[in-house]
Scaffold this motif. Sequence first.
Motif, PDB file in Angstrom:
ATOM      1  N   ALA A   1      74.621  21.127  41.514  1.00 29.32           N
ATOM      2  CA  ALA A   1      74.309  20.525  40.213  1.00 29.32           C
ATOM      3  C   ALA A   1      73.224  21.308  39.492  1.00 29.32           C
ATOM      4  O   ALA A   1      73.320  21.552  38.277  1.00 29.32           O
ATOM      5  CB  ALA A   1      73.882  19.071  40.403  1.00 29.32           C
ATOM      6  N   ASP A   2      72.196  21.730  40.225  1.00 22.60           N
ATOM      7  CA  ASP A   2      71.133  22.519  39.602  1.00 22.60           C
ATOM      8  C   ASP A   2      71.653  23.863  39.118  1.00 22.60           C
ATOM      9  O   ASP A   2      71.311  24.325  38.024  1.00 22.60           O
ATOM     10  CB  ASP A   2      69.982  22.729  40.592  1.00 22.60           C
ATOM     11  CG  ASP A   2      69.179  21.460  40.831  1.00 22.60           C
ATOM     12  OD1 ASP A   2      69.381  20.482  40.086  1.00 22.60           O
ATOM     13  OD2 ASP A   2      68.358  21.453  41.769  1.00 22.60           O
ATOM     14  N   ARG A   3      72.505  24.487  39.939  1.00 22.87           N
ATOM     15  CA  ARG A   3      73.071  25.784  39.545  1.00 22.87           C
ATOM     16  C   ARG A   3      73.932  25.633  38.299  1.00 22.87           C
ATOM     17  O   ARG A   3      73.888  26.480  37.397  1.00 22.87           O
ATOM     18  CB  ARG A   3      73.896  26.371  40.690  1.00 22.87           C
ATOM     19  CG  ARG A   3      74.422  27.773  40.383  1.00 22.87           C
ATOM     20  CD  ARG A   3      75.097  28.398  41.596  1.00 22.87           C
ATOM     21  NE  ARG A   3      76.254  27.652  42.045  1.00 22.87           N
ATOM     22  CZ  ARG A   3      76.301  26.894  43.135  1.00 22.87           C
ATOM     23  NH1 ARG A   3      75.245  26.763  43.905  1.00 22.87           N
ATOM     24  NH2 ARG A   3      77.410  26.245  43.463  1.00 22.87           N
TER      25      ARG A   3
ATOM     26  N   LEU B   1      67.640  19.775  32.922  1.00 20.11           N
ATOM     27  CA  LEU B   1      67.354  21.175  33.197  1.00 20.11           C
ATOM     28  C   LEU B   1      65.906  21.371  33.632  1.00 20.11           C
ATOM     29  O   LEU B   1      65.626  22.157  34.536  1.00 20.11           O
ATOM     30  CB  LEU B   1      67.654  22.034  31.971  1.00 20.11           C
ATOM     31  CG  LEU B   1      67.404  23.532  32.161  1.00 20.11           C
ATOM     32  CD1 LEU B   1      68.355  24.118  33.202  1.00 20.11           C
ATOM     33  CD2 LEU B   1      67.544  24.282  30.849  1.00 20.11           C
ATOM     34  N   ALA B   2      64.981  20.667  32.994  1.00 16.82           N
ATOM     35  CA  ALA B   2      63.573  20.794  33.381  1.00 16.82           C
ATOM     36  C   ALA B   2      63.383  20.443  34.850  1.00 16.82           C
ATOM     37  O   ALA B   2      62.673  21.141  35.589  1.00 16.82           O
ATOM     38  CB  ALA B   2      62.715  19.885  32.504  1.00 16.82           C
ATOM     39  N   SER B   3      64.042  19.383  35.300  1.00 17.04           N
ATOM     40  CA  SER B   3      63.952  18.989  36.704  1.00 17.04           C
ATOM     41  C   SER B   3      64.616  20.021  37.612  1.00 17.04           C
ATOM     42  O   SER B   3      64.102  20.349  38.686  1.00 17.04           O
ATOM     43  CB  SER B   3      64.598  17.617  36.912  1.00 17.04           C
ATOM     44  OG  SER B   3      63.932  16.620  36.156  1.00 17.04           O
ATOM     45  N   ALA B   4      65.755  20.548  37.173  1.00 22.91           N
ATOM     46  CA  ALA B   4      66.473  21.538  37.976  1.00 22.91           C
ATOM     47  C   ALA B   4      65.651  22.818  38.139  1.00 22.91           C
ATOM     48  O   ALA B   4      65.569  23.387  39.237  1.00 22.91           O
ATOM     49  CB  ALA B   4      67.819  21.853  37.335  1.00 22.91           C
ATOM     50  N   LEU B   5      65.036  23.283  37.055  1.00 26.88           N
ATOM     51  CA  LEU B   5      64.213  24.494  37.127  1.00 26.88           C
ATOM     52  C   LEU B   5      63.044  24.304  38.086  1.00 26.88           C
ATOM     53  O   LEU B   5      62.696  25.220  38.849  1.00 26.88           O
ATOM     54  CB  LEU B   5      63.714  24.874  35.731  1.00 26.88           C
ATOM     55  CG  LEU B   5      64.765  25.381  34.747  1.00 26.88           C
ATOM     56  CD1 LEU B   5      64.138  25.578  33.368  1.00 26.88           C
ATOM     57  CD2 LEU B   5      65.387  26.683  35.236  1.00 26.88           C
ATOM     58  N   ALA B   6      62.438  23.116  38.046  1.00 24.18           N
ATOM     59  CA  ALA B   6      61.319  22.841  38.956  1.00 24.18           C
ATOM     60  C   ALA B   6      61.781  22.854  40.409  1.00 24.18           C
ATOM     61  O   ALA B   6      61.102  23.414  41.282  1.00 24.18           O
ATOM     62  CB  ALA B   6      60.686  21.495  38.604  1.00 24.18           C
ATOM     63  N   ARG B   7      62.947  22.255  40.688  1.00 27.47           N
ATOM     64  CA  ARG B   7      63.445  22.229  42.066  1.00 27.47           C
ATOM     65  C   ARG B   7      63.811  23.625  42.553  1.00 27.47           C
ATOM     66  O   ARG B   7      63.495  24.014  43.685  1.00 27.47           O
ATOM     67  CB  ARG B   7      64.667  21.308  42.163  1.00 27.47           C
ATOM     68  CG  ARG B   7      64.336  19.822  42.146  1.00 27.47           C
ATOM     69  CD  ARG B   7      65.548  18.995  42.493  1.00 27.47           C
ATOM     70  NE  ARG B   7      66.612  19.111  41.503  1.00 27.47           N
ATOM     71  CZ  ARG B   7      66.754  18.317  40.457  1.00 27.47           C
ATOM     72  NH1 ARG B   7      65.878  17.341  40.244  1.00 27.47           N
ATOM     73  NH2 ARG B   7      67.760  18.477  39.609  1.00 27.47           N
TER      74      ARG B   7
ATOM     75  N   LEU C   1      60.718  28.966  29.064  1.00 25.70           N
ATOM     76  CA  LEU C   1      59.630  29.934  28.898  1.00 25.70           C
ATOM     77  C   LEU C   1      58.389  29.534  29.686  1.00 25.70           C
ATOM     78  O   LEU C   1      57.617  30.404  30.117  1.00 25.70           O
ATOM     79  CB  LEU C   1      59.279  30.086  27.418  1.00 25.70           C
ATOM     80  CG  LEU C   1      60.328  30.791  26.553  1.00 25.70           C
ATOM     81  CD1 LEU C   1      59.870  30.823  25.086  1.00 25.70           C
ATOM     82  CD2 LEU C   1      60.619  32.196  27.049  1.00 25.70           C
ATOM     83  N   SER C   2      58.198  28.243  29.897  1.00 27.51           N
ATOM     84  CA  SER C   2      57.024  27.819  30.664  1.00 27.51           C
ATOM     85  C   SER C   2      57.071  28.317  32.095  1.00 27.51           C
ATOM     86  O   SER C   2      56.028  28.429  32.754  1.00 27.51           O
ATOM     87  CB  SER C   2      56.909  26.290  30.647  1.00 27.51           C
ATOM     88  OG  SER C   2      57.951  25.682  31.410  1.00 27.51           O
ATOM     89  N   GLY C   3      58.247  28.662  32.590  1.00 23.53           N
ATOM     90  CA  GLY C   3      58.368  29.212  33.935  1.00 23.53           C
ATOM     91  C   GLY C   3      57.754  30.593  34.081  1.00 23.53           C
ATOM     92  O   GLY C   3      57.624  31.099  35.200  1.00 23.53           O
ATOM     93  N   PHE C   4      57.378  31.185  32.979  1.00 25.21           N
ATOM     94  CA  PHE C   4      56.758  32.513  33.014  1.00 25.21           C
ATOM     95  C   PHE C   4      55.262  32.446  32.729  1.00 25.21           C
ATOM     96  O   PHE C   4      54.611  33.485  32.559  1.00 25.21           O
ATOM     97  CB  PHE C   4      57.465  33.436  32.023  1.00 25.21           C
ATOM     98  CG  PHE C   4      58.902  33.681  32.392  1.00 25.21           C
ATOM     99  CD1 PHE C   4      59.259  34.766  33.175  1.00 25.21           C
ATOM    100  CD2 PHE C   4      59.890  32.782  32.003  1.00 25.21           C
ATOM    101  CE1 PHE C   4      60.576  34.963  33.550  1.00 25.21           C
ATOM    102  CE2 PHE C   4      61.211  32.974  32.377  1.00 25.21           C
ATOM    103  CZ  PHE C   4      61.557  34.067  33.147  1.00 25.21           C
TER     104      PHE C   4
END
Length: 330
Positions: free
Chosen positions: A107-109, A90-96, A29-32
């Motif tokens: 891996a991120d996908r 996941l937090a790292s993947a979303l940031a990347r 949710l922080s991505g929004f």
Amino acid sequence: MSKAKSGCTSEHDEGEGARKHDCVLQYYLSGFTRNHDKNSRLYVVDSARERAFVATPQSVVAEREFNRIELNGEDPCTADLGYAQFESELASALARINRKRDLSDDADRALVLRLIAELVVLNPDRTEIMRQHKQESARRLSELAIANRQGWESQKEKAAAAGIEGAAAFTHEELMNFVEQDDETIAAHTTEHLARDLQSVTTLYNLLHRRSWMVARAARGSGGFITSDRPVTLTWDDMEMEAGFYAPGFGLQGTSVFFPLTKDLVMRGRFDGRVGTLALPAASVAGINSRTVFYAGHQIYAETESFRFLDEYLVMRRGQDLLPMLQRSG
């Protein structure tokens, strides 16, 4: 899903008995939010309480207990979605992904697909919402089918081509009997089939992994993408099928899965081999936001009230218009 040590923490507010969970959905949710931070602010439209307000991802997750589930009588806190390792990865993947604006890293996908699978499985009322929507659509199609045998046969052929079992065997005469008897069991059957497909996160993850995924970027000035308490949407690509009798399935051809990833990015998965990225103008962003609104449960989340969506007349509207429209339609 196996039991794992949770990375969530719980606090009990003696006044309301609220449980607060520090979980992976706060990162989603922080991505929004403006600052991509769980303590930053979201604009929330709550149709159940008929109000709009500002809240942090942390408070939204705590209040709604967004990801609480029951597994064989276990304490939901111990079976929480946000256990530590997945949360961190996941937090790292979303940031990347947000930085690179693509899903090229395998891996991120994979981490995001796992999040999508768990969001679907952990929404216990999803099948009921789908059942109600498809039952209403089925009723409309049934009336058309009685008047137009050729139209019914056309949809049967499309459903069979998509892989729906038994579609070709359902005759026009049986459909007429269904309408005359007001029999709801056929509409429910498709969603029961969907529920069986979602017995486990692993099953759904594998279906999602078979799809080809594109990432769409919101154009500047578009207001960005929004999300909801039911952020994963599954639709038929064919408009006749989408308005018709058969519910889509995650393993069926001719369907699309949409998932708002951040305020800037949305994912779309199909069985068409298409990958990569594309930029969407404001009108297309508004169209995707309208789908998110339609499939939401009670809450919509956005960076600000300036997001855009399409109303029932396909007129572009601003976020501050959504709550009055929902109140009128309710």
